[in-house]
Design a protein around this motif. Structure first.
Motif, mmCIF file in Angstrom:
data_model
loop_
_atom_site.group_PDB
_atom_site.id
_atom_site.type_symbol
_atom_site.label_atom_id
_atom_site.label_comp_id
_atom_site.label_asym_id
_atom_site.label_seq_id
_atom_site.Cartn_x
_atom_site.Cartn_y
_atom_site.Cartn_z
ATOM 1 N N SER A 171 10.188 -38.450 -49.134
ATOM 2 C CA SER A 171 9.232 -38.625 -48.038
ATOM 3 C C SER A 171 7.859 -38.083 -48.394
ATOM 4 C CB SER A 171 9.742 -37.908 -46.781
ATOM 5 O OG SER A 171 9.748 -36.505 -46.997
ATOM 6 N N HIS A 172 7.779 -37.220 -49.362
ATOM 7 C CA HIS A 172 6.492 -36.590 -49.656
ATOM 8 C C HIS A 172 5.504 -37.552 -50.300
ATOM 9 C CE1 HIS A 172 7.059 -31.976 -49.605
ATOM 10 N NE2 HIS A 172 7.068 -32.527 -48.420
ATOM 11 N N PHE B 92 0.637 -34.473 -52.101
ATOM 12 C CA PHE B 92 0.828 -33.370 -51.183
ATOM 13 C C PHE B 92 0.447 -32.067 -51.886
ATOM 14 C CE2 PHE B 92 4.067 -30.437 -49.193
ATOM 15 C CZ PHE B 92 3.312 -30.243 -48.062
ATOM 16 N N LYS C 73 0.294 -28.789 -50.599
ATOM 17 C CA LYS C 73 0.769 -27.469 -50.213
ATOM 18 C C LYS C 73 1.713 -26.881 -51.262
ATOM 19 C CE LYS C 73 3.022 -24.942 -46.511
ATOM 20 N NZ LYS C 73 3.678 -25.044 -45.200
ATOM 21 N N SER C 74 2.524 -27.731 -51.793
ATOM 22 C CA SER C 74 3.435 -27.249 -52.826
ATOM 23 C C SER C 74 3.299 -28.151 -54.042
ATOM 24 C CB SER C 74 4.870 -27.250 -52.312
ATOM 25 O OG SER C 74 5.242 -28.549 -51.944
ATOM 26 N N ASP C 75 4.163 -27.945 -54.960
ATOM 27 C CA ASP C 75 4.075 -28.707 -56.199
ATOM 28 C C ASP C 75 4.462 -30.161 -55.929
ATOM 29 O OD1 ASP C 75 4.320 -29.827 -58.669
ATOM 30 O OD2 ASP C 75 5.177 -28.030 -59.569
ATOM 31 N N THR D 202 7.220 -31.964 -57.995
ATOM 32 C CA THR D 202 8.632 -31.590 -57.977
ATOM 33 C C THR D 202 9.220 -31.512 -56.588
ATOM 34 O OG1 THR D 202 7.983 -29.269 -58.001
ATOM 35 C CG2 THR D 202 8.458 -30.308 -60.121
ATOM 36 N N GLY E 55 10.364 -33.232 -50.442
ATOM 37 C CA GLY E 55 10.409 -33.321 -48.987
ATOM 38 C C GLY E 55 11.787 -33.762 -48.556
ATOM 39 N N ALA F 257 20.791 -28.286 -60.327
ATOM 40 C CA ALA F 257 20.482 -26.868 -60.156
ATOM 41 C C ALA F 257 21.767 -26.066 -60.322
ATOM 42 C CB ALA F 257 19.893 -26.640 -58.765
ATOM 43 N N GLY F 258 21.669 -24.969 -60.981
ATOM 44 C CA GLY F 258 22.828 -24.107 -61.130
ATOM 45 C C GLY F 258 23.576 -24.311 -62.428
ATOM 46 N N TRP G 265 15.057 -23.959 -52.898
ATOM 47 C CA TRP G 265 14.327 -23.474 -54.063
ATOM 48 C C TRP G 265 12.845 -23.577 -53.756
ATOM 49 C CZ3 TRP G 265 11.338 -26.583 -57.569
ATOM 50 C CH2 TRP G 265 11.238 -27.933 -57.188
ATOM 51 N N PRO H 106 8.880 -24.107 -55.492
ATOM 52 C CA PRO H 106 8.200 -24.599 -56.697
ATOM 53 C C PRO H 106 7.607 -23.503 -57.555
ATOM 54 C CG PRO H 106 7.632 -25.937 -54.796
ATOM 55 C CD PRO H 106 8.393 -24.771 -54.282
ATOM 56 N N ARG I 172 16.227 -21.862 -58.709
ATOM 57 C CA ARG I 172 16.927 -22.946 -58.021
ATOM 58 C C ARG I 172 18.439 -22.804 -58.264
ATOM 59 N NH1 ARG I 172 14.794 -29.126 -57.819
ATOM 60 N NH2 ARG I 172 16.092 -29.772 -56.087
ATOM 61 N N GLY I 173 19.186 -22.918 -57.174
ATOM 62 C CA GLY I 173 20.627 -22.764 -57.287
ATOM 63 C C GLY I 173 21.106 -21.343 -57.107
ATOM 64 N N TYR J 40 1.740 -21.706 -52.396
ATOM 65 C CA TYR J 40 2.513 -22.043 -53.579
ATOM 66 C C TYR J 40 1.577 -22.323 -54.749
ATOM 67 C CZ TYR J 40 6.386 -22.687 -50.373
ATOM 68 O OH TYR J 40 7.344 -22.489 -49.440
ATOM 69 N N ASN J 41 2.019 -21.888 -55.901
ATOM 70 C CA ASN J 41 1.332 -22.223 -57.143
ATOM 71 C C ASN J 41 -0.081 -21.682 -57.225
ATOM 72 O OD1 ASN J 41 3.608 -23.511 -57.983
ATOM 73 N ND2 ASN J 41 2.895 -25.541 -57.377
ATOM 74 N N PRO K 49 3.130 -32.054 -43.110
ATOM 75 C CA PRO K 49 3.068 -32.307 -44.537
ATOM 76 C C PRO K 49 4.453 -32.554 -45.137
ATOM 77 C CG PRO K 49 1.666 -30.478 -43.947
ATOM 78 C CD PRO K 49 2.440 -30.829 -42.720
ATOM 79 N N GLU K 50 5.452 -31.872 -44.606
ATOM 80 C CA GLU K 50 6.798 -32.061 -45.130
ATOM 81 C C GLU K 50 7.406 -33.390 -44.695
ATOM 82 O OE1 GLU K 50 5.737 -29.416 -43.557
ATOM 83 O OE2 GLU K 50 5.698 -27.890 -45.140
ATOM 84 N N ASN K 51 6.961 -33.866 -43.548
ATOM 85 C CA ASN K 51 7.504 -35.113 -43.018
ATOM 86 C C ASN K 51 6.353 -35.962 -42.499
ATOM 87 O OD1 ASN K 51 9.249 -37.081 -42.178
ATOM 88 N ND2 ASN K 51 10.042 -35.942 -40.430
#
Lengths: 240, 871
Positions: free
Chosen positions: A65-66, A70, A72-74, A77, A80, A125-126, B462, B464, B470-471, B583-584, B739-741
């Motif tokens: 969805s991102h 965007f 705000k974050s990376d 990667t 969303g 992950a993991g 997780w 960024p 992560r995990g 972030y970042n 922003p997320e959606n």
């Protein structure tokens, strides 16, 4: 007693009414690879490339969805909300005459803005190392053929394994992909271009080696092909 | 000559005028309709007690032939203990009647009580005047002045008042509510008073389960006793209390700005045996309904009507043990008691639901003179539970995990909940006159601690800027420490007349509350609770001031209007230590973390309610009907950390409409049916997101539906309460883009997730006396409670499974002993207490980010036996 029966009937009727839905729905549709338009082309440096073998292992795939921009974050990667997943990988003959089915995708309805995917190598992950999810013996990308210019012809046979750089990440992330899959969606078609894959390789500058040219791990040639495979707009998606 | 003092005290028949505005227990909303329609035995009532008697004067112009003159009066002893409505039943002649009237009006009573609440009763009082010959000289007054002290009156100059007044000795008579209604009386169909008989019919494992007896209510136990119950009412998924205002006595249960859930209301501290009644208002129609009264309000009233000392020991399935000690001194007010309950259980499942708790509370009701009472209260609770978490349905269906299992990863096995609560309060009631005018003042202090370790999403989260983690596992550690002080001052006008004509009552008051919250949330590794990510580190100060005014006026015998208005202000000071994280962006190169801010907002809420009926004075066939219509605006405060600097603290505004009728075809004593339709609009709603373990905004929503209920007592031994509620909760628009959606997929008309459209409930109580054993009666009782919950819509157009449960109880009592057997889920249904549809990753090698159905296993058949000794 009579109106008690009426009441019971009314309640049962009411209970059975169509209540609607919470809006978004879980859906499934096919993923297919469109054939390479022309196995023979001329690159930006004038080399006429003729592909005799072109196989790409594609997947897993995630639709996001991102927006890829965007901030705000990376954006490269962070997905969303995941709107579609193809968990397996399939090896795709880019020279096939027809569309190649790559698998069946499970997702939810909504507006897709970006995509992330791997080329067979997937690193959940993991886990301490990536897993190969494609066909046994296959590679992320295999390109074989010839490059000719000015009477010089080079044969090449490139085999590349493209792996994510870290656990939980996809090899290609933040790729713009606009679509709005709905319950009526039956297929998303993926198109790639071998010409783009090879765009960073300058056959004029290839070091002398026995032909056909192959990739040596860690070489500049390998990096050039990896860049061509994973950057820019290496794939496009069309929903229908 | 010493006069014969035999007293004639005859009970002609007690008729009770149940008053809704009793001094100690006046509910914020009118109530007692439930009580008002039920015939009760005299033995259920604690009769009035005379605290001051006044002997009548012997009338100067009165003369009686032997054996004397008898005057019998019928009087009303009000809930305040005064005498009203004196009626001469047997006349002894005008002079004697006059003096008897004058004397009885000076009597003072300790009012009668029913289930702990004072009420007005109508009783008969006989007076006897000895014979007195006519003087030979007419018109000469007696020389002696009558004494005012009973028993010391000169024989020939005074009438006789009863020397004692013990209605226990009176002839039995059916005590009937005759419908003398006091104003204000909340006539909303959605207002329910659940008395002890219904509350104790079916097994109620916790006090919160008592809410199931309210029409339209369903109580979930998604994480056992470690977390507050999930509440569903009339189309609302009230989560842990965000949409339902709750009080226990004078102390609010909802916590402001709680980290886990706004309005978090944990009722595990409440000992069910000390709950006298439950008053519920569905909707927002009373001026006293404040914050979190979105779907309605509930008020647990303390009181122990069965006096004495009780020791109860419970054993049962899954290592369940409970010890209850309850001391309620005989002769003291029902609100005077101390109680302690210790409980432990291994819980069902493979050891993933064990719990331990202790709850202790005491109340002391003190009478200060004839007009003032003081009630002191203190309570403490601490409990800890292992939590099972959630299980993916596909993992269970594949056979990888059993129905009651938890995931085997350390991050899942480390889930637990802890909470403690310490509260104290005092309530002062000062009555100004017998018409009910009074002031009430209450003050409380409350401290709660909350710690939750919960992982619902596995290994999904997780960040960024820390991709290497992560995990690591999504085990959240939430702590919420809350210190709250509060007070309420309220004035009741009592009965008065508007424009010198219309009976009315008026009330006004203020509610104040100040809270200090310390909140932290981290993601941790289970070992030693090592933190791998700080999420929240904040301190919040909240001040809430509310004022309200309400009135109830009867314009015609068949038309009442309740009107009210409420104003609230909420001020927030937030010290968000982790604010402004980006972030970042290397924080140390740009700024230091932290975001201090404040916000303030106000809300004004009018409330109106119209009641019409019964119409027997207008149209005889309609004397069985009453109709109602109401509208009110309420609010819910925002999560404090969602506020920005200077923001006009946004409230969730609630518009609540309701219309309905009551129908009693065979008389309200036999059966009372209620039918109502309702519509509620929220301008900002929230839905639970298991991934973040918090509620997220989903935009404006509405609920539309209806409720049908019946409360019946066709025979003295049998009480039935049943209801069916339908509600459709829909979005009125897509949620705001974030922003997320950026492109929310929901649209107007989509269902609000988790809200059950249909909720049904039946409670059945039966009791009778079997006979005598060794000269002592043997009493048996049985109860049934059954809940039905229809399929619940889940996100992404999934539906949960319906729920149907049956609980049974049976009890036998003889002398000081009783034994109770309770069975919940007697059909041993495999059911899902809660279901969610969200993204989790519990299989590291097969990661998926698509939503999947998760569930919490409901309790299997559970059988508990309780042996109780009373002395």
């Amino acid at each position: 007693m009579k109106w008690l029966a009426i009441l019971t009937f009314s309640l049962l009727t009411l209970a059975g009414c169509d209540q609607g839905t919470t809006g978004r729905e879980m859906i499934e549709y096919d993923v297919a690879g469109a054939p390479e338009a022309d196995p023979t082309f001329t690159d930006d440096r004038g080399w006429e490339i003729t592909l005799t073998r072109a196989e790409l292992t594609f997947g897993p795939l995630v639709f996001c969805s991102h927006q890829p921009t965007f901030l705000k974050s990376d954006s490269l990667t962070d997905c969303g909300q995941v709107l579609g997943e193809l968990g397996a990988a399939a090896t795709w003959d880019l020279l096939a005459a027809d569309d190649v089915p790559l698998g069946r995708l499970t997702g939810i309805t909504g507006q897709v803005h970006s995509a992330q995917y791997d080329f067979g190598w997937n690193w959940p992950a993991g886990l301490g190392s990536p897993l190969w999810r494609g066909e046994a013996g296959a590679a992320s990308l295999t390109l074989a053929g010839t490059a000719a210019k000015g009477g010089v012809t080079h044969a090449f046979d490139f085999t590349l394994d493209a792996k994510p750089r870290a656990a939980g990440l996809y090899t290609v992330a933040g790729l713009a992909a606009e679509g709005s899959p709905s319950p009526a969606t039956t297929r998303v078609t993926l198109a790639v271009s071998a010409r783009k894959f090879l765009r960073y390789i300058d056959f004029d500058l290839l070091e002398e080696q026995a032909e056909p040219f192959t990739l040596v791990p860690g070489s500049a040639l390998e990096n050039q092909l990896r860049l061509g495979l994973t950057t820019g707009t290496p794939a496009t998606f069309t929903w229908r | 000559m010493k006069m014969k003092t035999r007293l004639l005290i005859l009970m002609i028949g007690l008729q009770f005028a149940v008053t809704t505005a009793s001094a100690q227990d006046a509910p914020p909303a009118g109530d007692d309709d439930e009580v008002a329609v039920r015939p009760v035995k005299k033995s259920d009532v604690i009769p009035p007690k005379v605290i001051h008697m006044q002997a009548p004067k012997y009338p100067e112009d009165g003369y009686a032939e032997p054996p004397g003159v008898k005057v019998q009066l019928k009087i009303t002893v009000t809930a305040e203990g005064t005498v009203e409505q004196v009626e001469v039943v047997t006349s002894g002649g005008e002079p004697f009647d006059r003096e008897a009237r004058a004397a009885v009006l000076l009597w003072k009573f300790e009012p009668a009580t029913y289930e702990g609440k004072p009420l007005a009763v109508r009783i008969a009082v006989p007076f006897e005047f000895p014979p007195r010959a006519r003087p030979k000289t007419p018109g000469k007054a007696p020389e002696k002045t009558p004494e005012k002290t009973p028993g010391k009156a000169p024989e020939k100059t005074s009438g006789k008042a009863p020397e004692k007044f013990d209605p226990h000795d009176l002839k039995d008579g059916e005590i009937l509510v005759h419908g003398v209604r006091k104003i204000p009386k909340l006539p909303v169909v959605g207002a329910f008073v659940i008395d002890r008989r219904v509350l104790s019919a079916a097994p109620q494992p916790t006090a919160a389960d008592m809410l199931r007896t309210v029409p339209g209510f369903y109580v979930g136990h998604p994480q056992g006793e470690g977390i507050a119950n999930s509440l569903f009412l009339r189309g609302f998924n009230a989560e842990h209390g965000q949409d339902f205002e709750l009080f226990a006595g004078e102390v609010p249960v909802n916590l402001l700005g709680h980290l886990h859930s706004q309005g978090y209301a944990d009722l595990h501290f409440l000992i069910p045996e000390v709950v006298h009644s439950l008053h519920v208002i569905e909707g927002v129609f009373d001026a006293q309904q404040g914050d979190f009264a979105v779907a309605g309000s509930g008020f647990f009233r303390y009181g122990v009507t069965q006096r004495g000392t009780r020791l109860a020991l419970t054993f049962g399935s899954f290592g369940h043990q409970r010890l209850l000690f309850l001391h309620a001194p005989r002769g003291a007010h029902p609100e005077t008691f101390v109680a302690v309950a210790l409980k432990s259980s291994d819980g069902y499942g493979p050891g993933n639901r064990a719990s331990r708790s202790i709850s202790a509370m005491g109340r002391y009701h003190l009478t200060l003179g004839t007009r003032t009472t003081l009630t002191l209260h203190a309570g403490a609770y601490a409990g800890r539970s292992v939590l099972p978490g959630l299980l993916r349905l596909d993992d269970h269906q594949s056979g990888a995990y059993g129905f009651f299992d938890s995931y085997s990863y350390p991050t899942a096995q480390a889930q637990s909940g802890y909470s403690s609560r310490l509260e104290t309060s005092a309530k002062l009631v000062h009555t100004l006159c017998h018409l009910g005018e009074r002031w009430e003042f209450s003050v409380y202090a409350l401290r709660t601690d909350f710690m939750l370790r919960q992982n619902l999403s596995g290994f999904l989260l997780w960040y960024p800027d820390e991709p290497e983690l992560r995990g690591a596992g999504d085990l959240h550690l939430q702590t919420n420490l809350d210190d709250t002080l509060g007070a309420k001052l309220q004035y009741f006008s009592g009965k008065m007349r508007l424009l010198d004509r219309f009976p009315t009552e008026f009330t006004t008051g203020v509610q104040l509350r100040s809270g200090n919250l310390t909140q932290r949330e981290d993601l941790i590794f289970p070992a030693q609770s090592m933190i791998w990510r700080h999420l929240v580190d904040a301190e919040v100060n909240v001040l809430h001031a509310g004022a309200f005014v309400g009135s109830a006026t009867r314009f015609f015998p068949w038309l009442n209007l309740n009107a009210g208005f409420r104003a609230d202000g909420l001020a927030f000071l937030v010290n968000d230590e982790l604010g402004n994280r980006q972030y970042n962006v290397p924080t140390e190169q740009a700024h230091q973390l932290g975001y201090k801010r404040n916000a303030f907002g106000t809300h004004l809420g009018p409330r109106l309610l119209l009641e019409a009926g019964p119409f027997d004075r207008l149209v005889t066939p309609l004397d069985q009907f009453r109709i109602y219509a109401g509208w009110g605006q309420g609010f819910r405060s925002p999560p404090p950390r969602s506020l920005q600097e200077g923001e006009s603290a946004p409230f969730t505004r609630v518009d609540s409409w309701e219309a309905g009728l009551k129908f009693s075809p065979w008389g309200e004593q036999i059966a009372l049916f209620r039918l109502a339709g309702f519509h509620t609009y929220l301008d900002m709603d929230y839905a639970f997101d298991p991934t973040t373990a918090r509620a997220n905004p989903i935009g404006d929503t509405t609920r539309t539906g209806g409720v049908l209920s019946v409360h019946a007592r066709p025979w003295r031994e049998l009480t039935l309460s049943a209801s069916w509620t339908y509600a459709k909760a829909v979005l009125q628009g897509p949620p705001l883009a974030t922003p997320e959606n950026p492109t929310p997929g929901e649209k107007k008309g989509d269902l609000v997730p988790y809200v059950p459209p249909h909720v049904g409930r039946v409670d059945l109580a039966w009791s009778r006396r079997l006979g005598d054993l060794s000269g002592h009666p043997v009493a048996v009782s049985a109860g049934l409670g059954s809940s039905y919950l229809s399929r619940r819509p889940l996100p992404y157009s999934q539906w949960s499974d319906p729920v149907f449960l049956v609980d049974l109880s049976a009890q036998v009592a003889w002398r000081e002993f009783s034994f109770k057997l309770e069975a919940t889920n007697v059909l041993d249904t495999r059911w899902h207490d809660m279901e969610y549809n969200f993204v989790s990753q519990w299989n590291p090698s097969q990661s998926t980010n698509l939503p999947a159905r998760h569930f919490v296993a409901g309790a299997p058949r559970t059988i508990l036996g309780t042996l109780e000794i009373r002395y």
